[in-house]
Enzyme design. Structure first.
Site, short mmCIF file in Angstrom:
data_model
loop_
_atom_site.label_atom_id
_atom_site.label_comp_id
_atom_site.label_asym_id
_atom_site.label_seq_id
_atom_site.Cartn_x
_atom_site.Cartn_y
_atom_site.Cartn_z
N TYR A 68 0.99 -1.11 -0.17
CA TYR A 68 0.18 0.01 -0.02
C TYR A 68 1.01 1.15 0.03
CZ TYR A 68 -3.79 -3.01 1.56
OH TYR A 68 -4.88 -4.16 1.54
N PHE A 218 -12.98 -4.97 1.18
CA PHE A 218 -14.24 -4.24 0.95
C PHE A 218 -15.63 -4.35 1.46
CE2 PHE A 218 -11.93 -3.79 -3.55
CZ PHE A 218 -10.83 -2.98 -3.05
N PRO A 219 -15.56 -4.63 2.54
CA PRO A 219 -16.81 -4.67 3.34
C PRO A 219 -18.03 -3.80 3.09
CG PRO A 219 -15.31 -4.03 4.81
CD PRO A 219 -14.55 -4.10 3.59
N GLY A 222 -15.55 -0.95 -1.18
CA GLY A 222 -14.37 -0.43 -1.70
C GLY A 222 -14.51 0.67 -2.44
N LEU A 226 -21.10 0.87 -1.56
CA LEU A 226 -22.40 0.05 -1.66
C LEU A 226 -23.72 1.16 -1.59
CD1 LEU A 226 -22.04 -2.69 1.03
CD2 LEU A 226 -21.91 -3.06 -1.47
#
Length: 297
Positions: A68, A218-219, A222, A226
């Protein structure tokens, strides 16, 4: 100074990553790097502040990787939190590198994996890594079958030398998990999973039966957050945010679910952590379960 008198995280319960016990909502550090998880953040001081607030609010599990940035996120974690509080578990990933154009490239040889482990140790300021997830790069975009035996053998060797406590997997299939467990103990699996992406329902349930943590990346969707009329409606009825409902749904989906929502905002961090104290009514869960998930990767 932030108030730490209210710690909702305890209401989410805990789960074990090998010998480490963590609360079921942690923090994913990916968004602390620059755009596209590449280069430095626009505001490094704000990134440091988010990490310190997370710890102040009771977070004891941080998910990161030295690719990252690259290197940027781990260096910010060290700046913000080193020396680390007792009980803090830092989980990292190996198996990829970043191209000069910010592309995600495989780095899966034994030599490359060993170098990545040492890079993580150096940039985090650690002598041993709590958990190292092998990120399969057979297909960059999602799980794909293929042997991971050489990579896992290399990580098992590093574990034997005392540089790694525990090994996990990321972006993998059920068959790869089963094969991996013949080589080294697997304490967690990190795959994409959320209200809209539920391809791993069967794997999630299988891992729950084996006492292995499932850590969805990505709960909250991401890079494409959502969005759903059903999600928005349930959130409005409960006086919560859509993201809080999405996280609460995950927590109620399975007891081995361990969440690592990421954000670069202190306000969003606080909102996310409040999901630990949100219990969804049975009817709300039924409606969310009935949402049509996206198929494929």
């Amino acid at each position: 100074m932030s108030s730490t008198s209210s710690r909702p995280l305890a209401q989410a319960g805990t789960f074990k990553l090998g010998t480490r016990t963590v609360t079921r909502i942690g923090y994913g550090a990916m968004q602390l790097a620059g755009p596209g998880v590449f280069g430095p953040p626009k505001d490094r001081a704000a990134a440091v502040a988010v990490l310190r607030e997370a710890i102040a609010l009771g977070v004891d599990h941080i998910d990161t990787s030295d690719f990252y940035g690259p290197h940027v996120t781990n260096q910010i974690i060290r700046e913000a939190l080193h020396p680390y509080r007792d009980g803090l578990t830092i989980v990292t990933k190996v198996g990829a590198r970043r191209g000069d154009d910010a592309s995600w490239l495989p780095a899966q040889s034994a030599e490359a994996l060993t170098q990545q482990v040492h890079d993580n140790l150096r940039n985090l300021g650690l002598d041993v890594l709590d958990v190292v997830n092998l990120r399969s790069m057979i297909d960059v975009h999602g799980p794909a079958e293929g042997s991971l035996e050489p990579q896992l053998t290399a990580l098992a060797k590093l574990q034997g030398s005392g540089l790694i406590r525990h090994v996990g997997l990321s972006n993998v299939t059920a068959r790869q998990v089963a094969d991996a467990r013949k080589i080294v103990e697997i304490v967690c699996v990190q795959n994409q999973y959320n209200l809209a992406h539920r391809n791993d329902d069967a794997l999630l349930d299988e891992l729950a039966g084996q006492g292995i943590a499932f850590v969805p990346f990505f709960p909250l969707g991401g890079f494409s957050p959502l969005q759903s009329d059903t999600l928005s409606a349930v959130a409005a009825e409960l006086g919560a945010t859509s993201m809080q409902v999405a996280l609460a749904w995950l927590l109620q989906r399975s007891p081995n679910m361990v969440l690592i929502p990421g954000t670069s905002s202190v306000d969003h961090l606080r909102q996310n952590l409040q999901a630990a104290s949100l219990t969804l009514p049975v009817e709300a869960v039924r409606r969310l379960d009935a949402m049509t998930p996206v198929s494929g990767h």
